[in-house]
Design an enzyme around this catalytic site. Sequence first.
Site, PDB file in Angstrom:
ATOM      1  N   CYS A 170      45.467  31.368  43.101  1.00  0.00           N
ATOM      2  CA  CYS A 170      45.860  32.305  42.030  1.00  0.00           C
ATOM      3  C   CYS A 170      47.089  33.111  42.428  1.00  0.00           C
ATOM      4  CB  CYS A 170      44.711  33.245  41.708  1.00  0.00           C
ATOM      5  SG  CYS A 170      43.160  32.400  41.447  1.00  0.00           S
TER       6      CYS A 170
ATOM      7  N   CYS B  23      35.020  39.104  33.711  1.00  0.00           N
ATOM      8  CA  CYS B  23      35.806  37.979  34.250  1.00  0.00           C
ATOM      9  C   CYS B  23      37.133  37.814  33.517  1.00  0.00           C
ATOM     10  CB  CYS B  23      35.071  36.653  34.040  1.00  0.00           C
ATOM     11  SG  CYS B  23      33.421  36.559  34.715  1.00  0.00           S
ATOM     12  N   SER B  24      38.157  37.370  34.240  1.00  0.00           N
ATOM     13  CA  SER B  24      39.346  36.826  33.580  1.00  0.00           C
ATOM     14  C   SER B  24      38.929  35.484  32.984  1.00  0.00           C
ATOM     15  CB  SER B  24      40.474  36.647  34.598  1.00  0.00           C
ATOM     16  OG  SER B  24      40.049  35.797  35.643  1.00  0.00           O
TER      17      SER B  24
ATOM     18  N   LYS C 240      42.603  39.990  32.836  1.00  0.00           N
ATOM     19  CA  LYS C 240      41.394  40.071  32.023  1.00  0.00           C
ATOM     20  C   LYS C 240      41.646  39.729  30.565  1.00  0.00           C
ATOM     21  CE  LYS C 240      37.441  40.605  30.583  1.00  0.00           C
ATOM     22  NZ  LYS C 240      37.895  39.591  29.616  1.00  0.00           N
TER      23      LYS C 240
ATOM     24  N   HIS D  72      44.622  34.262  32.458  1.00  0.00           N
ATOM     25  CA  HIS D  72      44.845  33.953  33.872  1.00  0.00           C
ATOM     26  C   HIS D  72      45.014  32.450  34.088  1.00  0.00           C
ATOM     27  CE1 HIS D  72      44.821  34.197  38.126  1.00  0.00           C
ATOM     28  NE2 HIS D  72      43.512  34.141  38.343  1.00  0.00           N
TER      29      HIS D  72
END
Length: 413
Positions: free
Chosen positions: A93, A219-220, A352, A356
């Site tokens: 990421c 969560c994203s 978020k 992502h």
Amino acid sequence: MKSIKRLKPLAAVVGAGRTKFGELWYKNPEELLTEAGLKAVESVEYGLMRKDLQACYFGSFLYQVTNKLALVPGYMARELGMNIPMSNTEAACGSGGSALYNACLGIRSGEYDVALVGGFEKMTDRSEKIIDDLMFAGDLHEFGAGYTFAGLYASMMARYIHDYGDGSDGKCREALALITCKNHLHAMGNEYAQFRREFSVDDVLNSPLVADPIRMLHCSPVSDGAVALVVVSPEVAKKYTDTPIYIVGSQQATDDVSICSRESLTGIKATRLAMEKVLKETGMTIGDIQVAEAHDCFTIEEIFFLEDSGFCKEGEGWKIVYDSYESFNGSKHIPYVNGNRELVVNAGGGLKADGHPVGATGVRQVYECFKQLRGEAGGNQVDTEPNVALCHNIGGTGGIATVHILMRDLSKS
Ligand code: COA
């Protein structure tokens, strides 16, 4: 702040472009990257000829697995019709931030004056398998034990609540949900965001359980998208625009890929080390930063950022979130306040709510700060006319962290 006269910029961003984030099933990864790249090039105020580009630095994580393709440079040489040096950085990421870090090194070395930096990911083509695929960036033993990234961050969040939040009458858990509420509120004016929808604390705490105590709305999401920047040397920046955004700090640090052997589960050592280096490099303190893009892949990570960056003390991040939300009285961005420090975090919705697409995220953060510092962020423009911004991008559970500091007016402290 260090005397501004001594603050020597490393590079400058003179153009930026991005796709919308979300489920973009109608385009393949290289088309998304090309769309973002062309938008970035076309956005350069005084024009940029394709022949001006001397190198491309891309960042992506799972391209080979999600789309059965490799050799990003070859695909992009075809898409862009160019034969210049190109590289692709993989740092999970954190791939986008790492690609920019490498571009800054290329420019700082004097080798290049003009580079294109792009980050991309196409995750939804493989939505049934993507949660397992992401675990390439976890330790094999963690994968073997059945962990997912939500599971790993759930362990960290549970430990944080145990160490600092038990006995707070549920306020710590509420603060973790408020981060979702804030970031979704911030995304309401962001035309590119995956979600433009507000949520309440109850919505978060009643959303489906993913890995206790992480729920779906902590969560994203799983996303597709691409972002690109035109990054040049400070010496040529004014040839391309009257308002370059200078990169004045660019640093990176790493740590063990596995959370099992970390010194602490309640913070990210790589972030602390990269932050220390970038503040030393610029002579700034965290109090000098006015807007920040923090890597909120799960809401606990935004609290870790507040603590690891030195914005507040260890264990106090949740209180800052809670109190800042309580005292918020109505502007469209909710700043975090700690004494005389005030920081708007994730002005466009963060991972978020903006989304992502993992390799794109680190570049998207710089896109957001570029727009905010130029006053061009449209519906999600912060109203404080910021001059200094920070981007914080991590890979995995903190195996790598990259931090950039951007500045509009070098003569203004
Ligand atoms: N935030 C807000 N809404 C979300 C969401 C999220 N993270 N994820 C999904 N949704 C919404 C969808 O838009 C959909 O809404 P709709 O019914 O109005 O269309 C609904 O919730 C169901 O979506 P679905 O795709 O079926 O959800 P899911 O259960 O398959 O996935 C998660 C939800 C949270 C498990 C998934 O987003 C996830 O795994 N996220 C983490 C990704 C990750 O680990 N990234 C790496 C970080 S290090």
